[in-house]
Design an enzyme around this catalytic site. Structure first.
Site, PDB file in Angstrom:
ATOM      1  N   GLU A 178      -3.670 -10.661  -0.122  1.00  0.00           N
ATOM      2  CA  GLU A 178      -4.564 -10.615   1.043  1.00  0.00           C
ATOM      3  C   GLU A 178      -5.950 -11.001   0.551  1.00  0.00           C
ATOM      4  OE1 GLU A 178      -4.472  -6.783   3.100  1.00  0.00           O
ATOM      5  OE2 GLU A 178      -2.304  -6.682   2.850  1.00  0.00           O
ATOM      6  N   GLU A 219       0.819  -1.215   0.000  1.00  0.00           N
ATOM      7  CA  GLU A 219       0.000   0.000   0.000  1.00  0.00           C
ATOM      8  C   GLU A 219       0.854   1.268   0.000  1.00  0.00           C
ATOM      9  OE1 GLU A 219      -3.085   0.230  -0.503  1.00  0.00           O
ATOM     10  OE2 GLU A 219      -4.121  -1.552   0.218  1.00  0.00           O
TER      11      GLU A 219
HETATM   12  C1  IPT Z   1      -5.233  -3.821   3.662  1.00  0.00           C
HETATM   13  C2  IPT Z   1      -3.834  -3.669   4.185  1.00  0.00           C
HETATM   14  O1  IPT Z   1      -2.874  -4.051   3.240  1.00  0.00           O
HETATM   15  C3  IPT Z   1      -3.618  -4.464   5.415  1.00  0.00           C
HETATM   16  O2  IPT Z   1      -2.400  -4.050   5.995  1.00  0.00           O
HETATM   17  C4  IPT Z   1      -4.744  -4.285   6.382  1.00  0.00           C
HETATM   18  O3  IPT Z   1      -4.778  -2.943   6.753  1.00  0.00           O
HETATM   19  C5  IPT Z   1      -6.048  -4.616   5.742  1.00  0.00           C
HETATM   20  O4  IPT Z   1      -6.234  -3.813   4.628  1.00  0.00           O
HETATM   21  C6  IPT Z   1      -7.191  -4.354   6.688  1.00  0.00           C
HETATM   22  O5  IPT Z   1      -7.115  -5.094   7.837  1.00  0.00           O
HETATM   23  S1  IPT Z   1      -5.530  -2.428   2.645  1.00  0.00           S
HETATM   24  C7  IPT Z   1      -7.243  -2.142   2.494  1.00  0.00           C
HETATM   25  C8  IPT Z   1      -7.434  -0.820   1.813  1.00  0.00           C
HETATM   26  C9  IPT Z   1      -7.926  -3.188   1.714  1.00  0.00           C
END
Ligand code: IPT
Length: 925
Positions: free
Chosen positions: A468, A392
């Site tokens: 993720e 990010e």
């Molecule tokens: C995403 C992040 O990469 C991760 O670090 C964490 O913050 C997660 O979200 C939420 O728990 S970024 C998000 C804009 C999808």
């Protein structure tokens, strides 16, 4: 000192590999003297050897000072906790001064001071001489101490500022926790080695002046730059074969463990050692509930063991390089690793990415410095299969600087970065939280094209992974099985990494576990830091138990009298497993067999069902370790499958000879009584109850809340239903006609309860539901709720799915069987309380005082607090057992999904208001 400098450090030695050396080293961890100041402009006379620190506190190193009574932790996800104005930092800048002395052993000369990690800007002095400063919190820094070391006593001083220009590069979603949080050593090691070992046995290394030997392979005194070809067993996460190597330099000998493996991309498919690699991964932050990111070795090991035991095969070190020991554990026990650079500038997103350091040439050195320090430190780990530029951090030219350097330095590992969807600087296409439909489109190479045809063609030739997905916040994540099915179907899909491994709840005297806002932070993101597969104490949550099932490396396809056992490992066969088949009737074991399964898998005949008691009969096959593995003991269950052998015998209710009779204010029968006015059950087989009545509400889950369903439900008023009794009719049946509806709307449900008596003393309820009005949104649940005296019910035994909770799109780990639990054990202790503990497909449940049966099944939840109390609670201690047990018997539940980040429940898991009949039977136990 200029904390607003773009320069990443000064006085630093060139970065080099983390190595085990026989060179002398002094461990400088331990108790240091410590002083915290609220601002940065404190005199630096404390660095002088003669300074008197007698009135300072003591602080352990490694640690974070806010977790030792100095200041407090603070949590933000995306937001910077200070104005976004790079490179400037606030005047309020907690500054920790550290001092310690150490005695130099007799005859010691030269050496390097090595810091494995300090957050976020640190200056160091040895005997009053300033060696330099560094940034890059989760990266090592080394200084030449030689010229300033003195025989005997030496004084080391470090000043750590919480905020600096570098803080703009460290906006990861986690607690802000300053301090020297990793090890400090004085070492006389200076060696650097880069071993190249591929799965076909080719071996060479870089390391000027060194000679490499691997006795086990007959390699002796190999010179740098010379390649040999050996007969080796390759390294994979499933078979983490390591070879002990030594590299001898004139002044020291270093030891490392070499794993031979090759990562490549062929025809858009990610390969390890030439075969497709499917990542079954998790994102891991370093976290310990009392120590933050100063994670003890045993805890790192516990993480790796837990991952392995739950069929996880990969880890992304979100979002910074972990403690080096963790990577050694991944090499040794076997996990594929994406090592991620310590870079995140997410808070710039909130200002339209204006002035993002990723695209500011003044920050180029700092970004490159971070990439170099990661790659140089970690380059010898076979477990690391990709370098990630960060997380990010938007897009910008500094990504090219990092990527170009990394490609040149280490062409053997693909580059990963999710933040630039054009993939201009990466070798894999990575996304986060893409929906099932989009993942499927990408799997079919049918994704929307990029505007630039060249970039589009490049990206289309890349493997895809979700760095993720399935946000494990609170109850959930839902939809895991459907993602896995896609990953397994399309060769382009290389799998992904669940967000995230652990809830970052900090042990707290009042709240049990604290999250954002609990320390009074003015800007925070509440419980978004509580989104892990394990609770803060590393107890697996239902999400991890489900994940184990979804990731299982053995599949069972049941046919008529046979089962096809499928080897779903990527690199090993099934010979380390034993297969046990159990036949159960109504959850009671009636037979057990060993199954002989070929090492490669295949079709196996199922055992015959022995003659015996009639009833619902299930066959369960368990695949267990036949011997100890380094990560689990013999007998550990790796996979299972279940099939129905015989359905339940149809149940016939004989007609009752007794009927309902009016007795004063009550209508009675079978030792039970109903309020004659309302028709509501008040006594059940002698037990005082508040009768089952229609319930559509549940304590919103995080996914309900952040995904917007809770808002819709509250707007409708589903948490404040009113019940109007229209008619109570007594005859052979007791019929109670009601209308259930919230105020201020014309939506409602006609609910007709029809009670009848069974010949053997049972009580049957048939509830007819007819929605009225225009119900547009999914509803939380469809069922009935009743309460019982708390002292009457302690334990429940049920036949149905268990032992854990299950919702329509979760609970893959819940199998049919006979289970027992106390009311307290039925609760899943989510750190942020919410709907939990639902047991699915229950055929019958025995509460000690009475038994409930479904027709054929129902969902069951039992608690010592009401739904309203559960919904109002913000921390575990808010849930105080009352004197009633609240029993929910459900026909259906809304799915869980992963809408905190990602898609809500798939359409098939939405619960719609619909005409329905729900049948239950109550019997004395
Ligand atoms: C995403 C992040 O990469 C991760 O670090 C964490 O913050 C997660 O979200 C939420 O728990 S970024 C998000 C804009 C999808």
């Amino acid at each position: 000192m200029d904390l607003e400098t773009y320069t990443p450090g000064s006085g630093l030695l060139e970065p080099r590999a983390a190595l085990r050396s026989d060179a002398p080293a002094l461990d400088l961890n331990g108790t240091w003297r410590f002083r915290l100041s609220p601002a940065a402009n404190v005199p630096d006379d404390f660095a002088q050897p003669g300074y008197d620190d007698a009135d300072w506190d003591e602080l352990p190193v490694p640690s974070h000072w806010p977790l030792h009574g100095h200041g407090a932790p603070a949590y933000t996800n995306v937001s910077f906790p200070f104005p976004v104005d790079p490179p400037h930092v606030p005047d309020e800048n907690p500054t920790g001064d550290y001092r310690r002395t150490f005695d130099l052993p007799e005859g010691w000369t030269g050496g390097r001071l090595r810091f494995e990690g300090a957050e976020s800007f640190a200056r160091v002095w040895l005997n009053g001489h300033e060696l330099g400063f560094w940034t890059g919190s989760r990266l090592p820094a080394e200084f030449d101490a030689g010229p300033w070391l003195r025989p005997g006593r030496n004084v080391l001083a470090v000043r750590v500022h919480q905020w600096s220009a570098a803080s703009y590069l460290e906006d990861q979603d986690m607690w802000w926790l300053p301090g020297i949080f990793r090890d400090v050593t004085l070492t006389r090691s200076a060696a650097d080695v880069f071993v190249h070992a591929s799965h076909d046995g080719r071996l060479s290394f870089e390391g000027e002046g060194g000679l490499l030997s691997i006795p086990e392979l007959g390699v002796a005194d190999l010179e740098p730059g010379t390649e040999v070809r050996l007969d080796v067993e390759p390294w994979t996460a499933e078979t983490p074969r390591l070879y002990d190597a030594v590299v001898t330099f004139p002044d020291e000998t270093v030891r490392l463990r070499v794993g031979f493996r090759t990562i490549s991309i062929v025809d858009g498919v990610l390969l390890a050692n030439g075969s497709p690699l499917l990542l079954k991964g998790v994102n891991r932050h370093e976290f310990h509930p009392e120590r933050g990111r100063a994670v003890p070795y045993e805890t790192m090991r516990a993480d790796v063991l837990l991952m392995k035991q739950h069929n996880v095969n990969a880890v992304r070190t979100s979002h910074y390089p972990p403690h080096p020991d963790f990577l050694d554990l991944c090499d040794e026990l076997g996990l594929w690793v994406i090592d991620e650079c310590d870079l995140e500038t997410h808070g710039f997103h909130q200002v339209g990415w204006r002035r993002n350091p990723t695209d500011d040439p003044r920050y180029a050195d700092a970004l490159l410095d971070r990439m170099r320090r990661m790659v140089e430190r970690d380059k010898n780990h076979p477990s690391i299969i990709m370098w990630s530029l960060g997380n990010e951090a938007g897009v910008g030219r500094n990504l090219a600087v990092m990527a170009d350097w990394a490609r040149d330095r280490d062409p053997s590992r693909p580059l990963h970065y999710e933040g630039d969807w054009s993939c201009a600087h990466t070798d894999v296409y990575s996304r986060m939280y893409a929906s099932h439909a989009e993942v499927e489109a990408i799997g079919r190479l049918a994704e929307d094209p990029l505007d630039d045809p060249d970039l589009d063609a490049r990206r289309r030739a890349m493997p895809f992974l979700q760095c993720e997905y399935a946000h494990a916040m609170g109850n959930g994540p839902g939809g895991l099985a459907e993602y896995q099915e896609l990953f397994e179907r399309y060769p382009r899909l290389a799998g992904g990494f669940i967000w995230e491994w652990i809830d970052h709840g900090i042990v707290h005297p009042e709240f049990e576990y604290a999250y954002g806002g609990d320390y009074g932070e003015p800007v925070h993101d509440s419980n978004f830091v509580i989104d892990g597969l394990v609770f803060p104490d590393r107890t697996p949550s239902p999400g991890l138990i489900d994940l184990k099932k979804v990731f299982q490396p053995v599949k069972f396809d049941f046919g008529d009298g046979v089962v096809r056992v499928v080897n779903a490992y990527d690199y090993r066969d099934l010979s380390h497993l034993e297969f046990l088949a159990t036949v159960e009737v109504e959850g009671e074991t009636v037979a057990e067999h060993r199954l002989e399964v070929p090492a490669g898998g295949g079709e196996v005949k199922l055992p015959d069902v022995p003659p015996g008691p009639a009833g619902e009969c299930w066959l369960t096959i368990r695949a267990r370790l036949s011997g100890d593995q380094p990560w689990a003991q013999a007998g550990h269950e790796v996979a299972w499958g279940q099939t129905l052998l015989a359905p339940p015998a149809p149940r016939t209710a004989s007609a009752s000879l007794v009927t309902f009779v009016r007795d004063g204010d009550e209508i009675v029968a079978s030792g039970s009584g109903f309020d004659a006015e309302t028709g509501r059950l008040v006594r059940l087989f002698g037990l005082e109850v508040e009768g089952p009545r229609l319930d559509l509400w549940r304590a919103p889950t995080d996914n309900d809340r952040y995904g917007g369903l809770e808002g819709k439900w509250r707007a409708l008023g589903l948490h404040r239903l009113t019940h109007r009794v229209d008619d109570v009719e007594v005859g052979d049946a007791l019929t109670v006609r009601t209308r259930v509806a919230p105020a201020a709307t014309d939506l409602g449900m006609r609910a007709t309860y029809r009670w009848t008596l069974a010949g053997d003393g049972g009580l049957l309820l048939s509830l007819d539901l007819e929605p009225e009005g225009d119900w547009r949104d999914p509803i939380p649940r469809l069922g009935v709720t009743m309460t019982l005296p708390g002292t009457a019910v302690e334990r429940v035994t049920w036949f149905g799915r268990g032992p854990g909770e299950a919702y329509p799109d979760t609970g893959m780990a819940a199998r049919v069987g006979r289970w027992t639990a106390t009311i307290d054990e039925l609760q899943t202790p989510y750190v942020y309380p919410q709907e939990n503990g639902h047991r699915a497909d229950v055929r019958w449940a025995d509460f000690g005082a009475f038994k409930v049966s479904g027709d054929p099944v129902f969902g069951m939840t039992a608690r010592r607090w009401s739904t309203d109390e559960l919904a109002a609670a913000a921390h575990r201690p808010d849930l105080v057992p009352g004197d009633r047990v609240h029993l929910h018997l459900d026909l259906a539940h809304q799915g869980i999904g992963t809408a905190t980040c990602g898609p809500g429940p798939l359409p098939q898991y939405d619960l719609r208001a619909r005409p329905a009949t729900f049948t239950l039977r109550f019997d004395p136990s």
